[in-house]
Scaffold this motif. Structure first.
Motif, PDB file in Angstrom:
ATOM      1  N   UNK A   1     -20.680 -15.036 -21.426  1.00  0.00           N
ATOM      2  CA  UNK A   1     -19.952 -15.506 -20.245  1.00  0.00           C
ATOM      3  C   UNK A   1     -18.511 -15.739 -20.660  1.00  0.00           C
ATOM      4  N   UNK A   2     -17.588 -15.484 -19.718  1.00  0.00           N
ATOM      5  CA  UNK A   2     -16.182 -15.766 -20.005  1.00  0.00           C
ATOM      6  C   UNK A   2     -15.470 -15.996 -18.675  1.00  0.00           C
ATOM      7  N   UNK A   3     -14.407 -16.791 -18.713  1.00  0.00           N
ATOM      8  CA  UNK A   3     -13.622 -16.973 -17.487  1.00  0.00           C
ATOM      9  C   UNK A   3     -13.030 -15.639 -17.045  1.00  0.00           C
ATOM     10  N   UNK A   4     -12.845 -14.758 -18.013  1.00  0.00           N
ATOM     11  CA  UNK A   4     -12.373 -13.406 -17.716  1.00  0.00           C
ATOM     12  C   UNK A   4     -13.615 -12.497 -17.651  1.00  0.00           C
ATOM     13  N   UNK A   5     -14.092 -12.267 -16.437  1.00  0.00           N
ATOM     14  CA  UNK A   5     -15.354 -11.544 -16.278  1.00  0.00           C
ATOM     15  C   UNK A   5     -15.267 -10.125 -16.835  1.00  0.00           C
ATOM     16  N   UNK A   6     -14.104  -9.523 -16.692  1.00  0.00           N
ATOM     17  CA  UNK A   6     -13.949  -8.152 -17.192  1.00  0.00           C
ATOM     18  C   UNK A   6     -14.124  -8.121 -18.710  1.00  0.00           C
TER      19      UNK A   6
END
Lengths: 340, 340, 340, 340
Positions: free
Chosen positions: B34-39
């Motif tokens: 998971x990341x705040x930057x989905x890409x």
């Protein structure tokens, strides 16, 4: 992919590799074991979930649950076992020596060439040591110019008073330098000589310890290798390459420096495992990675050719030890199959 | 057992831990990210066979395919994520800082105590460094007597000209020494002071670099820690403990010694990864082993308490930086739950 | 007492000794000089208050204003000049070699024995080096057990492309190790061999540089001496004695350690004066003290016998270089007169 | 020219300087001695051919057979004796401290300025140590950029249990770093602070040992100086200057490296004479040379101004020790007479 490894020979070295595969490295597990001592094999397998015990090395090699074979039996058994693994088309990691005679090593090369792909890695772990790798990188970067000389020392605290012969100083100990200088300089060894310094009173009465092995590389680079198996003070492996414009040497390995009682300094390793544990890890991880990838390990992975060359040089060095004469190394041409 | 790890935050550090779990360590695999930057999360997951991408940290934590959670997001998000992992009863490895404020760290401790078992390991990797471990062993063996002083230096070649503040020298850099001296001496830090040497012209104009952090241990042991973020010449972490009868210091780390151009010597690491790569490997392997065994990692594994203590000392040090005064550390009593 | 010294030969070495006696050491002054180049002798004397210039070495030796003689002329002149000094009953310090042939050295011993007292000190300064002295002290204290091997390296940055022959590597350079190992081990050298490593492209075309000289001590201790006259990187003299229980090595000589540009380390001396300046001071002070006291210098002062032994070993080493064979050293019995 | 030296105070230090002038250095001889203990003066003179014994320091200074005066009496007597020497127009070498109070040092400067020429050299020998000199050369060459910090340690194996006070750690021990950092950085010290680490159980009960002295140079360079008078393990003086682009540190001083019993390393000096013997020789030779030349010794020779500055900083450091506060150094302007 998880590489399922069958281990032939579960003495000290074999068990250490099993521990490594099971608890340290990634991508492999031990699924089968075999040993001439069936009881020992059973004990070792008992703590390996799902591992089977095979009565013979051949049975282990044939096991469909074995993707790759690790040979850690005694030297005289290596030839037959490695040939069987090649015959089964399975990658094999063989502890040094590949085989005790250069003729046996040639049989292995022939079988591997017939199989059409590289299946064998020999357990010369020094190529994976951070010190030797940094040394080779410095040499290859041109930082010290063309190499001219190398000074080596290989010191063990002690060997058992019985059973360890002067020949074994060459075949068991010096073989590590024999392999590593071939790799460092990227060339073969042309001749060997043995010098006999004053004997240590700590050595067994019939043992020439220390001794100095001289190796002449094809290019003329001269390697002197002090081998001292009863050096008492620790396990100490040293090396310095002298080039045209500088030198590079293995650094002392000590995590800390202590100042007490009018002394400052660091520790010397107690034994070869202490010194080379990470090299052992790295060589076997490299092998597992290559097996998983369906390739043979590339540089610095030692091949059957390297095992053969080490055996040929060992033969010359043992002859030099017996005769007191400089002895040329007798070697076959390197097959294209084993081109770097 | 294979530990299925979910990774929250796949920036530089997160990706490095993923590489480690996937290619270096044994017993774990990354099954969710998971990341705040989905890409970015998608790109990372694309090369991890079978790994799922979760839109939120909470979803990842709840994933039945995730046995344990690795938090490598930015600091302000740690509290919520670690609390969620605790709430789900899943072991969590949290990169330092455990949380930016000591109050947040206390919340985590409370949740963990309520859960009734130790679930959190904080990413203070120096405790796993071979140098610090040998230093502690020497100290604990009594080889240098009772400790009185410690001299530390923590030098980076450089930091970006913008965005790296003087506060961060304390909170990002000195926090490593803050943790490691607590562990080395087995006691808390009572007070902190900050000294301001001549500024380097290589530092950003508004940055006090270098600075010296003084830490007073509960027993009176005094630690001076030079922090120099623009030291240019390399990444260099040094430490010397002065005891009643001797000293022990981190040795220089260089695999080889080179002699060229009227100089002899070794190399200085280029960055923190170069210096501490094996410590990072070891801390995470220790965590994976503990998770697989269903226990919390024992010594030297840093707990929530260690994360809290580091935050409390960081608070005092930042206060000392602001005021120019020696500042006592304000800390809660150590709960029995976190007894060693 | 002030020793009035007459100096024969005021080239580079002679002038350096004059500077030493005049400005560094105590208890001596230069009162007379002689040189084959009379103009040079005059220039040197011009800045020595009260010093006379003699047309011949014989005149200088006969000068009533000369208490003791320092011979720094070229080697072929040594025999006659030293014999003349002995004949005049004057102590003489003779730069190495005592004489180019062992026969000439024997003439000097015979004259000295006939004179009935020790009058000659040879300029083997390494015995006065703090490193070699500490090495010998460690050996003599039994700290490393009985000696078995010694590894030496003797590296110069470069020699002139013309005029420096392979023979001179033995007679001018290796002669220092030849003397110092005799002194370190307190025994004679029994045989010599020469090995020819790969040549450096930086050496003159007809020069075998580097080479390795092997020396076998009477007890069997084996010395390998790497001689490398065009090593480029600095002047580096190294030595390690391997004993039954440990080793002792010359430490690197560098006053400071510098950390810059991802390197840490110290300096390597630029030339032999840089490396051995204090040894030169100490040997000559020892001589002046002995002359002032009316005695011959004791240990470690090198005697005519030491000069003879070095010449005899040099002869054997040159023969080994020519023939490629191990060559036994041919030496007379040590006269009681030269007992230690 | 032979400098005829009169020595006032023939205790341990005075006798050592007499030995040095008589047996080690060139260009000087001791022609007169004085001591508060007349019997001791007589004994010392008895083995100095032609040396006279004077009942008072004033008599000695007035002796026509005395060209220059060496003051090695106890500190409180220095002012009167140095002033008398200046009054007689005779060069004087005064052991540190020049005088115990900065006011007394000012009297000496005033007298010297009135005399119109530099007559005083103070015995701060570290400026003559090869390590500190190489350190300064590296700094001055720009090799490490502008200096920002210096870390020092000054460790003695032990001091007598009675009679050595905490104040003396500043006035007797730290004064060496106080002088040497002024010389290294070419600037004055602006302020001093004292930190109190955990006390060693090996120190006398009323002694704060170790302690840390912080010195702030005028430019902001910060010096931390660990002073540890009961360090047990040896006499160890260390220093590292941190500059904008690198660092330079005093190297360990050991002539050899020994490998025994799983350790490698070198020795630590046993006491200050062992460590600094050559620096003592060099400072006094420099003085003798200057006296013979009729000049004052130039750099790095410490002047009255240096003695005064050291006293002023010592005052501030003692105040800081008493009050626990950072204390600004109170100093007069540097007279043009003492410009470098």
């Amino acid at each position: 992919m998880n590489v399922r490894v069958g281990v032939i020979g579960v003495g000290m070295i074999g068990q250490d590799h099993i521990r490594r595969i099971t608890h340290v490295l990634t991508g492999g597990s031990v699924t089968a074991v075999n040993d001439v001592d069936a009881a020992r094999a059973g004990q070792v397998a008992a703590v390996l979930p799902g591992a089977s015990v095979h009565a013979t090395a051949q049975d282990l090699i044939a096991d469909g649950n074995v993707d790759a074979v690790l040979v850690a039996s005694w030297g005289p058994a290596h030839e037959e076992q490695v040939l069987a693994a090649i015959g089964a088309g399975k990658p094999v990691f063989c502890e040094k020596p590949l085989a005790p005679s250069s003729a046996a090593c040639q049989h292995i090369m022939e079988a591997e060439m017939a199989a059409g792909r590289r299946l064998v890695q020999v357990g010369f772990m020094r190529r994976y040591d951070a010190g030797y790798r940094a040394m080779k990188a410095t040499l290859d970067d041109g930082g010290i110019g063309a190499p001219l000389l190398m000074h080596c020392a290989h010191r063990n605290p002690s060997v058992p008073p019985y059973g360890f012969t002067t020949d074994m100083i060459i075949s068991d100990s010096a073989v590590h330098e024999i392999d590593v200088v071939r790799w460092l300089f990227g060339e073969e060894i042309a001749a060997a000589s043995v010098l006999r310094p004053r004997r240590s009173g700590r050595a067994a009465a019939d043992m020439q310890d220390p001794l100095v092995l001289l190796l002449e590389m094809a290019s003329g680079v001269l390697v002197d290798d002090e081998l001292f198996l009863n050096a008492q003070y620790g396990y100490d492996v040293r090396g310095e390459i002298v080039g045209e414009t500088g030198t590079v040497a293995l650094a002392d390995v000590s995590e800390v420096t202590v100042r007490t009682a009018n002394r400052h300094g660091g520790r010397v390793p107690v034994d070869w495992r202490d010194r080379f544990i990470r090299a052992y890890d790295a060589e076997l991880q490299d092998w597992l990675n290559a097996v998983a990838a369906g390739t043979s390990a590339g540089s610095p992975s030692p091949s059957s050719w390297d095992g053969y060359a080490a055996a040929a040089v060992t033969d010359a060095a043992l002859e030099a030890l017996r005769t007191g004469q400089r002895t040329a190394v007798s070697m076959a041409e390197r097959p294209e199959f084993y081109a770097k």
